[in-house]
Design a protein around this motif. Structure first.
Motif, short mmCIF file in Angstrom:
data_model
loop_
_atom_site.label_atom_id
_atom_site.label_comp_id
_atom_site.label_asym_id
_atom_site.label_seq_id
_atom_site.Cartn_x
_atom_site.Cartn_y
_atom_site.Cartn_z
N ARG A 3 0.83 -1.19 0.00
CA ARG A 3 0.00 0.00 0.00
C ARG A 3 0.87 1.25 0.00
O ARG A 3 1.85 1.33 0.73
CB ARG A 3 -0.91 -0.02 1.22
CG ARG A 3 -2.03 1.00 1.18
CD ARG A 3 -2.88 0.96 2.44
NE ARG A 3 -3.47 -0.35 2.64
CZ ARG A 3 -4.24 -0.64 3.70
NH1 ARG A 3 -4.48 0.28 4.61
NH2 ARG A 3 -4.74 -1.85 3.82
N SER A 22 -12.71 1.26 8.16
CA SER A 22 -12.01 0.49 9.17
C SER A 22 -12.88 -0.68 9.61
O SER A 22 -14.11 -0.54 9.72
CB SER A 22 -11.66 1.36 10.39
OG SER A 22 -10.78 0.68 11.26
N VAL A 25 -11.39 -6.56 14.32
CA VAL A 25 -10.49 -7.71 14.19
C VAL A 25 -11.28 -8.95 13.76
O VAL A 25 -12.37 -9.23 14.25
CB VAL A 25 -9.76 -8.00 15.52
CG1 VAL A 25 -8.74 -6.94 15.81
CG2 VAL A 25 -10.75 -8.12 16.67
N ARG A 26 -10.70 -9.68 12.82
CA ARG A 26 -11.25 -10.94 12.31
C ARG A 26 -12.71 -10.79 11.85
O ARG A 26 -13.47 -11.76 11.84
CB ARG A 26 -11.15 -12.03 13.37
CG ARG A 26 -9.72 -12.34 13.80
CD ARG A 26 -9.63 -13.45 14.79
NE ARG A 26 -8.24 -13.68 15.20
CZ ARG A 26 -7.87 -14.61 16.09
NH1 ARG A 26 -8.79 -15.38 16.64
NH2 ARG A 26 -6.60 -14.76 16.40
N HIS A 72 -17.73 -2.97 10.77
CA HIS A 72 -16.90 -1.97 10.09
C HIS A 72 -17.67 -0.66 9.98
O HIS A 72 -18.88 -0.61 10.26
CB HIS A 72 -16.50 -2.46 8.69
CG HIS A 72 -17.63 -2.58 7.72
ND1 HIS A 72 -18.49 -3.66 7.70
CD2 HIS A 72 -18.05 -1.76 6.73
CE1 HIS A 72 -19.38 -3.50 6.73
NE2 HIS A 72 -19.15 -2.34 6.13
N CYS A 146 -10.55 5.78 16.35
CA CYS A 146 -10.33 4.34 16.54
C CYS A 146 -9.75 4.04 17.91
O CYS A 146 -10.11 3.04 18.55
CB CYS A 146 -9.42 3.81 15.44
SG CYS A 146 -10.15 3.84 13.79
N ARG A 162 -5.94 -5.47 20.19
CA ARG A 162 -6.49 -4.72 19.07
C ARG A 162 -8.00 -4.89 18.99
O ARG A 162 -8.54 -5.97 19.25
CB ARG A 162 -5.86 -5.15 17.75
CG ARG A 162 -4.35 -4.95 17.70
CD ARG A 162 -3.80 -5.49 16.39
NE ARG A 162 -4.23 -4.66 15.27
CZ ARG A 162 -3.53 -3.63 14.79
NH1 ARG A 162 -2.36 -3.31 15.35
NH2 ARG A 162 -3.97 -2.93 13.77
N GLN A 165 -8.74 -4.32 13.01
CA GLN A 165 -7.79 -5.32 12.55
C GLN A 165 -6.52 -4.74 11.93
O GLN A 165 -5.49 -5.37 11.93
CB GLN A 165 -8.46 -6.25 11.54
CG GLN A 165 -8.83 -5.61 10.22
CD GLN A 165 -9.43 -6.60 9.24
OE1 GLN A 165 -9.75 -7.73 9.62
NE2 GLN A 165 -9.59 -6.21 7.99
N ASP A 166 -6.58 -3.52 11.38
CA ASP A 166 -5.41 -2.99 10.68
C ASP A 166 -5.55 -1.48 10.64
O ASP A 166 -6.54 -0.91 11.11
CB ASP A 166 -5.37 -3.57 9.26
CG ASP A 166 -3.98 -3.46 8.63
OD1 ASP A 166 -3.09 -2.87 9.28
OD2 ASP A 166 -3.81 -3.94 7.50
N ARG A 167 -4.56 -0.80 10.08
CA ARG A 167 -4.71 0.63 9.90
C ARG A 167 -5.87 0.87 8.93
O ARG A 167 -6.16 0.05 8.06
CB ARG A 167 -3.43 1.27 9.37
CG ARG A 167 -3.06 0.91 7.95
CD ARG A 167 -1.88 1.74 7.47
NE ARG A 167 -1.61 1.51 6.05
CZ ARG A 167 -0.83 2.30 5.31
NH1 ARG A 167 -0.23 3.33 5.86
NH2 ARG A 167 -0.61 2.05 4.04
N TYR A 168 -6.51 1.99 9.09
CA TYR A 168 -7.67 2.27 8.25
C TYR A 168 -7.26 2.41 6.79
O TYR A 168 -6.14 2.79 6.46
CB TYR A 168 -8.38 3.54 8.74
CG TYR A 168 -7.65 4.83 8.46
CD1 TYR A 168 -7.89 5.54 7.29
CD2 TYR A 168 -6.73 5.34 9.36
CE1 TYR A 168 -7.22 6.72 7.02
CE2 TYR A 168 -6.06 6.53 9.11
CZ TYR A 168 -6.31 7.22 7.94
OH TYR A 168 -5.65 8.38 7.67
N LYS A 169 -8.19 2.12 5.90
CA LYS A 169 -7.96 2.27 4.46
C LYS A 169 -8.51 3.62 4.01
O LYS A 169 -9.60 4.02 4.42
CB LYS A 169 -8.67 1.15 3.69
CG LYS A 169 -8.49 1.25 2.18
CD LYS A 169 -9.28 0.16 1.47
CE LYS A 169 -9.16 0.29 -0.05
NZ LYS A 169 -9.95 -0.72 -0.78
#
Length: 364
Positions: A3, A22, A25-26, A72, A146, A162, A165-169
């Motif tokens: 990315r 965002s 998790v999972r 999300h 977040c 957490r 799950q990850d940094r936001y898109k």
């Protein structure tokens, strides 16, 4: 493919519109009905909406659209460094201290900062300019949002680790076509997920807030006509959508410049689409009928005029809305607009998926 760094896409000194996303998790349903634990966490969506209202009143960022689902959420944000530039040093300090307060009320909300607290920021040039930059930075909006949701949920569940799950898109929206398609994509998320069938039933979305505000406004005007008097402005000011940016923008008539909001419930009074709220709702309703299987009702005989102005046919428009997240990555827009852009640091071209190019080619 890795990315791209956001510093290559977003310049903090310029106005930019971004779709941010965002996920928990999972993909667990930590913000709705959890089938595993049998618990319902819908109240966490109310947390997020309260934070959105607080952030819209304090950040130099316009909140255009939002949609909160069980695992999300989607936001469309517009950074406004031009508005922040109009604030004096004390106003910059005050707004930051309302976001990150030194003292809180018993209910957890921020207390009005004292003069010494304001001076501690306003009197330090380095700290002051850093915070001024943060107030129009979408990354800081998402970082605080977040972080607070995760900490509050973990405290409630007596868990650690957490939550997202990850940094936001983030996808930069570069033109009116991509912005309109993304707005419809965000507002129609609950219908696409088969959670509801009507726009007014799309809970925890910006379109529901706009519809509620329009209904309240119509009721107030009707009451005023019956009573033969004008409705006081104070009754119309605090609407359900008062923290959202207006939909309509008229580049020929509307004033230019920052257009800072007088209500202090949102950053500015600048709209984002060249169409009225009624036309936008009609377009959403038409689109929902095309993309939601089993939806009752009749397809209108003609496509809304806005599609013709953008050069999009029915099939292309429906695919752009239903698959927006798959079609666009770092930036979204017409091929000519995306190809003309370069990343800010390395001056690389942005990648655009083949199917996205084909949709715009078919529409042209």
């Amino acid at each position: 493919m890795a990315r791209m760094c956001r510093a290559e896409v977003f310049d903090p000194a310029e106005v930019a519109v971004a779709h941010v996303f965002s996920r928990t998790v999972r993909r667990c349903f930590l913000m709705g009905d959890d089938p595993i634990s049998g618990k319902n966490f819908d109240h966490r969506k109310r947390w997020i909406e309260q934070y959105l209202q607080q952030f819209a009143a304090s950040f130099g960022i316009d909140l255009l659209c939002f949609s909160l689902l069980s695992n999300h959420f989607h936001l469309i944000l517009r950074s406004r460094p031009d508005v922040v530039a109009t604030w004096d040093d004390k106003e910059v300090a005050r707004r930051w201290l309302m976001l990150c307060p030194h003292r809180r009320k018993p209910d957890g909300t921020a207390m009005e900062p004292t003069q010494p607290e304001i001076n501690s920021i306003a009197g330090c040039p380095i700290k002051r300019e850093e915070i001024r930059s943060r107030l129009s930075d979408i990354s800081w909006w998402m970082r605080l949002l977040c972080q607070r949701v995760a900490m509050r949920a973990n405290r409630e569940d007596e868990e650690h680790g957490r939550f997202f799950q990850d940094r936001y898109k983030a996808t930069r929206l570069t033109d009116e076509a991509s912005l309109l398609a993304c707005a419809a994509y965000v507002d129609l998320n609950p219908i696409r997920a088969a959670l509801c069938e009507r726009l007014e039933e799309c809970d925890f979305t910006s379109v529901q807030r706009r519809i509620e505000a329009a209904q309240e406004r119509a009721q107030n005007e009707s009451s005023a006509r019956r009573e033969s008097q004008r409705t006081p402005a104070s009754k119309l000011r605090h609407r359900r959508d008062s923290f959202l940016s207006p939909v309509s923008i008229d580049e020929l008539v509307d004033p230019v410049g920052p257009c800072e909001s007088e209500s202090k419930e949102r950053c500015s009074e600048k709209g984002f689409l060249a169409m009225s709220l009624a036309s936008y709702l009609e377009l959403l309703d038409w689109t929902a009928r095309q993309t939601a299987s089993g939806k009752r009702g009749r397809t209108p005989a003609s496509v809304p005029p806005i599609l013709q102005r953008l050069g999009l046919d029915r099939a292309s428009w429906c695919e752009l809305v239903s698959d927006f997240g798959k079609l666009f990555g770092t930036v979204a827009g017409r091929p000519g607009c995306v190809d003309a852009m370069r990343s800010l640091r390395t001056h690389r071209r942005y990648h655009m998926r083949r199917r996205a190019r084909e949709l715009f080619a078919d529409a042209g």
